[in-house]
Design an enzyme around this catalytic site. Structure first.
Site, short mmCIF file in Angstrom:
data_model
loop_
_atom_site.label_atom_id
_atom_site.label_comp_id
_atom_site.label_asym_id
_atom_site.label_seq_id
_atom_site.Cartn_x
_atom_site.Cartn_y
_atom_site.Cartn_z
N GLU A 270 0.82 -1.21 0.00
CA GLU A 270 0.00 0.00 0.00
C GLU A 270 0.86 1.25 0.00
OE1 GLU A 270 -2.61 2.60 -0.40
OE2 GLU A 270 -3.36 0.56 -0.26
N ASP A 274 0.88 4.01 -3.11
CA ASP A 274 0.47 5.41 -2.93
C ASP A 274 1.56 6.37 -3.41
OD1 ASP A 274 -1.96 4.69 -1.81
OD2 ASP A 274 -1.21 4.76 0.24
N SER A 564 -7.51 2.05 -3.63
CA SER A 564 -6.26 2.56 -3.06
C SER A 564 -5.42 3.25 -4.12
CB SER A 564 -5.43 1.41 -2.49
OG SER A 564 -5.87 1.05 -1.21
#
Length: 647
Positions: A270, A274, A564
């Site tokens: 994650e 990002d 995400s």
């Protein structure tokens, strides 16, 4: 003891925010300071004096008022407290943590005092986590990725074994190989792997050139999500032409948070996703990673984010630490982390950080849970904080979820075999905090096989096994707690008028209730015969690409997917526009939704696809707003032109 005082002007809070964020308002962009926010909502003079007089008449001395004006505090013996509140105190032990707290079954105040008081602590005991109602035990806030079988680091594996959730990330695809920077500019393979060049082409984003010292982009991370420089360098080398190796984010470590690792195998999917999406859009702007809570709580079986983002909000707004709303004051014992954390080898030994950081103008958050699994008082108190920070010019962009109109079915989610609500497991299960009306939700789109970046995208949908272990579709639907906000009413009405879903519906909102009442307890009796709510706030607001994203993580090239991905893309674009506005002396954008809904023409409308869940096809992406892709995906030139035209 503390008495939470009833605040003033809360009924006007939505109006205040609209005045600052609606493009037709003469006050657009005139954001408030934190002091102005406190002053606007502080308890009235009548409330303060009435409660003080009652305490004085009851023999209570040494009463002080908090800096945020929200509560009165004083010392009292047990006997004094029992006489004051006409009750009897006992000690209660939390069966999960072993913590002991004084509390009572009920307390009483004079009739003329009741309207001036929101909450008294120590007061009525809270139930321990897992006792709040159906479907709440071991609930955790999941990263917005589709479940996968990707291997985890040793620390992450330990974490997953404890909470029983999945790291929603999938590994290298046999169709893809690491690309050199020159090849990565090729737009002919964007249906296979979404590179920075594909994103720039999809949304017409030119290279960045501005870097205001007060305009870093914020990215929230938790749950053992560490970034790694070696992975960033590999990504910059292979997918960018203008970002130098060694470029890295600024770490904001809250209450013992750990953002960075020196071991590539511990890099979080994650965190890397990002950063690798945001950097090519915002560079040369800087990025701030907001990493929260010590490793002990990130490994906690109850999970750091069983309920919310309070650690972050405490750190950026000191008044929130003891803010009273909806019968709740401050962090919830047994639910939120408690500092100093002295009883664990990985514990943070400092006090809870309150108001020690200034939040970035934009923050992307790729985590969330389900609205039905969060006590109403807890989530509404937090939702009010997003409003207050919006008044100060902060834009919150949340990923809308990856399980369509429901949650993941067990074992990937926490809401049973279907991931949906009701006795039959067929009622749509909206995500949280997405249903809060004061944030911007980002759903997911996809370039389907055989399509190009020059054609319209579709709502993302990957059936179970292709390549994820369960369905991946853009989170969307309607709240069971919050009504349709004013800025969204016309768009939602048009959706129902022109594209009325064929599913049976209900019209009911869960009533305000103190913790630990579970929303389902008060809601589902009103949902009889329907599977979705027609009078709730709609999700998402907008969308961006969220599948086949090219990344480097754990030392390897891979493809990733989820909302995400969508949230940092849209947030980075907003940060770019803030940069342009600041350069000409204008304010940041702050709360985005009123302008987005007033001017949907600045977005690319998505009209193909659905978001399956709960045994249905979910909703359909249609002309105009829809609960799959919202108003659509960004069109940077149109967005920039409009926002630069505003005061």
């Amino acid at each position: 003891m503390r008495i939470g005082l009833a605040q003033s002007n809360l009924d006007y809070a939505d109006k205040y925010l609209t005045e600052l964020s609606h493009p037709a308002s003469p006050n657009y962009g005139k954001h408030w300071t934190s002091e102005q926010v406190i002053d606007a909502f502080k308890p009235s003079h009548e409330t303060i004096e009435t409660v003080r007089d009652w305490l004085a008449d009851s023999g209570i001395r040494g009463v002080v008022q908090s800096d945020n004006k929200a509560w009165l505090a004083f010392h009292a013996t047990v006997k004094q407290a029992e006489l004051l509140l006409h009750t009897e105190y006992h000690e209660y032990e939390d069966r999960h943590t072993g913590g002991v707290m004084p509390a009572c079954e009920q307390y009483h105040v004079p009739k003329h005092i009741k309207k001036h008081i929101d909450y008294i602590t120590p007061g009525i005991k809270l139930l321990a986590p897992g006792d709040e109602g159906p479907n709440t035990a071991n609930t955790s806030l999941a990263k917005r990725h589709s479940p996968s079988s990707k291997a985890h680091s040793a620390a992450q594996t330990k974490k997953l074994n404890q909470v029983g959730s999945a790291e929603h990330f999938y590994g290298p695809s046999p169709k893809t190989k690491p690309m050199q920077a020159s090849a990565a500019q090729n737009l002919s393979t964007c249906d296979v792997a979404i590179t920075p060049a594909c994103i720039a082409a999809l949304y017409h984003i030119p290279p960045g050139h501005l870097a205001h010292p007060n305009n870093s982009m914020g990215i929230f991370e938790a749950e053992l999500q560490f970034w790694d420089q070696a992975d960033l360098n590999s990504f910059f080398t292979n997918f960018t032409t203008n970002i130098h190796n060694g470029t890295h984010p600024i770490d904001r470590l809250i209450d013992g948070g750990v953002a960075e690792t020196n071991y590539t195998f511990e890099a979080g999917g994650e965190a890397m996703l990002d950063l690798e999406l945001a950097y090519p859009i915002v560079h040369p702007q800087t990025i701030v990673v907001w990493n929260v809570d010590d490793l002990n709580y990130q490994l906690w079986a109850n999970d750091t984010y069983t309920w919310g983002f309070n650690t972050l909000l405490d750190a950026v707004d000191g008044s929130y630490c003891n803010y009273t709303a909806f019968g709740e004051t401050g962090n919830a014992p047994g639910i939120d982390p408690t500092y100093p954390d002295l009883n664990a080898p990985l514990g943070y030994n400092g006090t809870l950080q309150c108001g020690v950081y200034k939040l970035t103008n934009v923050i992307s958050l790729s985590y969330g849970g389900q609205e039905a699994d969060v006590p109403i008082a807890y989530q509404k108190r937090q939702c009010n904080e997003y409003l207050k920070l919006g008044l100060q010019g902060i834009s919150f962009l949340f990923a809308s979820g990856d399980a369509g109109v429901g949650n993941y079915p067990s074992p990937y989610g926490d809401d049973g075999a279907t991931g949906c609500l009701g006795p039959q497991g067929d009622i749509f299960n909206p995500t949280w905090p997405n249903t809060c009306p004061y944030i911007t939700n980002v759903g997911a789109t996809k370039v389907y096989p055989g399509k190009t970046v020059y054609e319209p995208e579709s709502a993302v949908y990957d059936p179970a096994g292709h390549p994820y272990s369960t369905n991946f579709s853009s989170g969307g639907g309607f709240s069971n707690v919050y009504p349709i906000p004013e800025y969204q009413k016309s768009a939602v009405a048009t959706f129902f008028a022109d594209h009325n879903p064929t599913y049976p519906s209900y019209s009911a909102l869960a009533a305000n209730a103190p913790n630990p009442v579970h929303p389902n307890v008060t809601l589902l009796s009103g949902a009889t015969g329907g599977i979705y709510n027609r009078i709730g706030r709609g999700v998402p607001d907008v969308a961006a690409n969220g599948d086949n994203i090219a990344t480097y993580s754990n030392g390897a090239f891979s493809l990733s997917g989820g909302t995400s991905s969508s949230a940092p893309i849209f947030a980075a674009i907003i940060n770019r526009i803030n940069e342009e506005r600041l350069a000409v002396g204008k304010s940041t954008l702050g709360f985005l939704n009123p302008t987005l809904y007033a001017h949907p023409e600045i977005l690319n409308d998505i009209t193909n696809g659905t978001n399956p869940g709960c045994g249905t096809l979910g909703f359909s992406a249609v002309k105009g707003w829809d609960p799959v892709t919202g108003l659509g995906t960004p069109n940077y030139p149109k967005m920039l032109k409009l926002f630069m035209s505003l005061p």
